[in-house]
Scaffold this active site. Structure first.
Site, PDB file in Angstrom:
ATOM      1  N   ASN A   1       0.863  -1.173   0.000  1.00 31.99           N
ATOM      2  CA  ASN A   1       0.000   0.000   0.000  1.00 31.99           C
ATOM      3  C   ASN A   1       0.900   1.222   0.000  1.00 31.99           C
ATOM      4  O   ASN A   1       1.700   1.409   0.922  1.00 31.99           O
ATOM      5  CB  ASN A   1      -0.891   0.047   1.246  1.00 31.99           C
ATOM      6  CG  ASN A   1      -1.960  -1.038   1.233  1.00 31.99           C
ATOM      7  OD1 ASN A   1      -2.084  -1.783   0.256  1.00 31.99           O
ATOM      8  ND2 ASN A   1      -2.720  -1.125   2.306  1.00 31.99           N
TER       9      ASN A   1
ATOM     10  N   TYR B   1       1.187   5.440  -0.464  1.00 29.63           N
ATOM     11  CA  TYR B   1       0.537   6.758  -0.558  1.00 29.63           C
ATOM     12  C   TYR B   1       1.533   7.894  -0.734  1.00 29.63           C
ATOM     13  O   TYR B   1       1.293   8.838  -1.472  1.00 29.63           O
ATOM     14  CB  TYR B   1      -0.372   6.998   0.663  1.00 29.63           C
ATOM     15  CG  TYR B   1      -1.589   6.108   0.625  1.00 29.63           C
ATOM     16  CD1 TYR B   1      -2.728   6.481  -0.078  1.00 29.63           C
ATOM     17  CD2 TYR B   1      -1.580   4.844   1.235  1.00 29.63           C
ATOM     18  CE1 TYR B   1      -3.832   5.651  -0.168  1.00 29.63           C
ATOM     19  CE2 TYR B   1      -2.680   4.005   1.144  1.00 29.63           C
ATOM     20  CZ  TYR B   1      -3.805   4.408   0.446  1.00 29.63           C
ATOM     21  OH  TYR B   1      -4.889   3.580   0.344  1.00 29.63           O
TER      22      TYR B   1
HETATM   23  C1  GBH Z   1      -4.693   2.846   4.241  1.00 24.54           C
HETATM   24  O1  GBH Z   1      -3.901   3.227   5.287  1.00 24.54           O
HETATM   25  C2  GBH Z   1      -5.761   1.920   4.727  1.00 24.54           C
HETATM   26  O2  GBH Z   1      -5.452   0.565   4.447  1.00 24.54           O
HETATM   27  C3  GBH Z   1      -7.138   2.235   4.225  1.00 24.54           C
HETATM   28  O3  GBH Z   1      -8.078   1.575   4.982  1.00 24.54           O
HETATM   29  C4  GBH Z   1      -7.339   3.733   4.217  1.00 24.54           C
HETATM   30  O4  GBH Z   1      -8.636   4.097   3.891  1.00 24.54           O
HETATM   31  C5  GBH Z   1      -6.364   4.336   3.254  1.00 24.54           C
HETATM   32  O5  GBH Z   1      -5.062   3.941   3.528  1.00 24.54           O
HETATM   33  C6  GBH Z   1      -6.396   5.851   3.172  1.00 24.54           C
HETATM   34  O6  GBH Z   1      -6.000   6.427   4.371  1.00 24.54           O
HETATM   35  O7  GBH Z   1       0.966  11.869   7.325  1.00 24.54           O
HETATM   36  O8  GBH Z   1       2.515  12.004   5.468  1.00 24.54           O
HETATM   37  O9  GBH Z   1       3.067  10.739   7.474  1.00 24.54           O
HETATM   38  C7  GBH Z   1      -2.908   4.177   4.977  1.00 24.54           C
HETATM   39  C8  GBH Z   1      -2.035   4.453   6.158  1.00 24.54           C
HETATM   40  C9  GBH Z   1      -1.015   6.317   4.976  1.00 24.54           C
HETATM   41  C10 GBH Z   1      -0.212   5.504   7.129  1.00 24.54           C
HETATM   42  C11 GBH Z   1       0.045   7.347   4.972  1.00 24.54           C
HETATM   43  C12 GBH Z   1       0.828   6.514   7.126  1.00 24.54           C
HETATM   44  C13 GBH Z   1       1.761   8.491   6.233  1.00 24.54           C
HETATM   45  C14 GBH Z   1       1.273   9.817   5.825  1.00 24.54           C
HETATM   46  N1  GBH Z   1      -1.045   5.428   6.026  1.00 24.54           N
HETATM   47  N2  GBH Z   1       0.784   7.461   6.125  1.00 24.54           N
HETATM   48  S1  GBH Z   1       2.021  11.193   6.589  1.00 24.54           S
END
Ligand code: GBH
Length: 463
Positions: free
Chosen positions: A301, A303
């Site tokens: 996953n 992001y």
């Molecule tokens: C996922 O988690 C989940 O699996 C899902 O259920 C959820 O809906 C989706 O993402 C969207 O949130 O603030 O720059 O440090 C994602 C979990 C995403 C954890 C990004 C840490 C770091 C962003 N994460 N993150 S930051």
């Protein structure tokens, strides 16, 4: 404008897997039906201040009652695979004892609806909805929860394994452990660093025990894996402090999970870092063999990717807590509505690094973005920003393949707008808009773009 036009993505083969993803608590609703017991999220949503707007998953997208139409919607996007999770408290209320036929029946129907339309079901066993009874007995910091999870996995696989060949044990154990038991941002909302690290070990142990049960079963999975939330950790500069900070972040976010899963050992520098913080992982004889049960695929996953500094803004290398500083430094790039910086090139970097260090085939089990969508007069959603996010990240996947990473598929997060955990319904990740007053679904421009991109890419690859 409507955003970039769909075009074939060069370098993605004809058998590349294209999907959309969801999770049970985020879409199902019907939390009290057919014998489902409460999960830690039902409880957490009732804690004042825990979830934005005091919202909860009682209704969510009402998917439990609209499942056949939602499967139609999935089919209309032209994807070949649907990744969804099973609600443990539906399959095995309370988290122990026999399976619940009424809860299982829902997933039976879902699987059959998917197969009838030629869509491959890809099941995640655990996407954060732990039965509350198990939390009351100690939750993931307690070793017994790992054994409970393995029993549940076997019940689920006994019920669906004749038709479902793709199984993911856990979604993002980092989130369950750290957000659930250290920062308290997610259910169950506890705040104890030691508990969070004990949770890490028991989540991994639960994964390994479940993997062994599924491997031993009659219709063994074709693809068995785990999904981790992964990113990149880049040092802000060349200093020893910055490089150490990035290495710590990578250790706590990536190697703490992948080293035991793939290499059967916890990373020494992380073990030492935990010892400095007074924590020992509760490893017993044989645990690491169990945890490193071979995997077919690693779910990724992705992001965003982060830059780390080892000093405070004032140049100190030690924080108020006496620990070495590990500080995220903004890149100054555009952000999504979550505040996450948009850095597609780090997805390429991540996939190439995973190939080199861990050597497993990968699938992007989630990638996507929340933006503040507006609805046009005719009901359309012209989400050019989301389309651009998908286009750039899918190209980043193709670039990783070109650089030698064995990436086999891509699932957009998410099929539709849904309950975004502590953010409630305000943050929308869907390819499909959900109007929560009417439960009407409308495919956004990004959803139409995704459908066209899949079709054009497949056609080009088939030659
Ligand atoms: C996922 O988690 C989940 O699996 C899902 O259920 C959820 O809906 C989706 O993402 C969207 O949130 O603030 O720059 O440090 C994602 C979990 C995403 C954890 C990004 C840490 C770091 C962003 N994460 N993150 S930051």
């Amino acid at each position: 404008g409507t955003g970039p036009a769909a075009e074939p993505v060069a370098g993605l083969p004809a058998d590349f897997r294209w999907g959309v993803a969801t999770s049970s608590y985020q879409i199902e609703g019907a939390t009290g039906e057919d014998g489902r017991s409460p999960s830690i999220w039902d409880t957490f949503c009732r804690v004042p201040g825990a979830v934005a707007g005091g919202e909860n998953g009682d209704t969510a997208c009402d998917h439990y009652h609209r499942m056949p139409q939602d499967v139609e919607l999935i089919a209309s996007l032209g994807v070949d695979t649907y990744r969804f999770s099973l609600a443990w408290p539906r399959i095995q209320p309370g988290g122990s004892g026999k399976g619940n036929p009424r809860g299982i029946a829902f997933y039976d129907r879902l699987v059959d609806e998917l197969l009838e339309r030629g869509i491959t079901p890809w099941i995640t066993l655990y996407h954060w909805d732990l039965p509350q009874e198990l939390e009351d007995a100690g939750g993931w910091p307690a070793r017994d929860t790992a054994h409970r999870f393995a029993d549940y996995a076997e019940i689920a696989h006994d019920a669906l394994g004749d038709r479902v060949r793709h199984w993911t044990t856990l979604n993002e154990p980092w989130c369950s452990a750290v957000l659930g038991y250290d920062t308290g941002e997610h259910a169950p909302g506890r705040r104890d660093f030691g508990d969070s690290m004990r949770a890490v070990h028991h989540l991994l142990l639960g994964h390994g025990l479940a993997a062994q049960r599924l491997r031993a079963a009659g219709s063994a999975p074709e693809e068995l894996g785990i999904t981790l939330n992964l990113g990149t950790a880049t040092p802000a500069g060349d200093s020893e402090a910055d490089r150490a900070a990035a290495r710590r972040a990578d250790g706590m976010g990536t190697r703490l999970y992948l080293d035991p899963l793939v290499h059967g050992r916890y990373p020494q520098d992380v073990v030492e870092h935990l010892a400095e913080r007074g924590v020992t992982l509760p490893v017993e004889d044989g645990d690491l063999e169990t945890i490193s049960t071979p995997l077919d695929v690693l779910g990724v996953n992705y992001y965003t990717g982060h830059v780390f500094s080892g000093t405070t803004e004032d140049g100190a290398t030690t924080g108020e807590d006496g620990l070495p500083v590990t500080r995220v430094v903004p890149r100054g790039r555009p952000r999504t509505a979550m505040g996450w910086e948009i850095v597609p090139e780090c997805l390429t970097e991540l996939l190439v690094r995973l190939q080199k260090d861990y050597g497993l085939p990968t699938v992007i089990t989630e990638n996507g973005a929340a933006f503040d969508d507006t609805v046009a007069g005719d009901g359309a959603v012209h989400d050019a920003d989301r389309t651009a996010y998908f286009a750039d990240h899918i190209r980043a996947v193709a670039a990783a393949r070109a650089a030698g990473a064995d990436v086999r598929g891509y699932f957009a997060w998410s099929l539709m707008d849904n309950f975004e955990w502590a953010y409630g319904y305000d943050k929308r990740f869907g390819l499909v808009r959900v109007d929560y007053d009417t439960q009407r679904r409308t495919v956004k421009d990004s959803g139409l773009w995704y459908r066209d991109t899949i079709r054009l890419t497949r056609r080009a690859a088939a030659g």
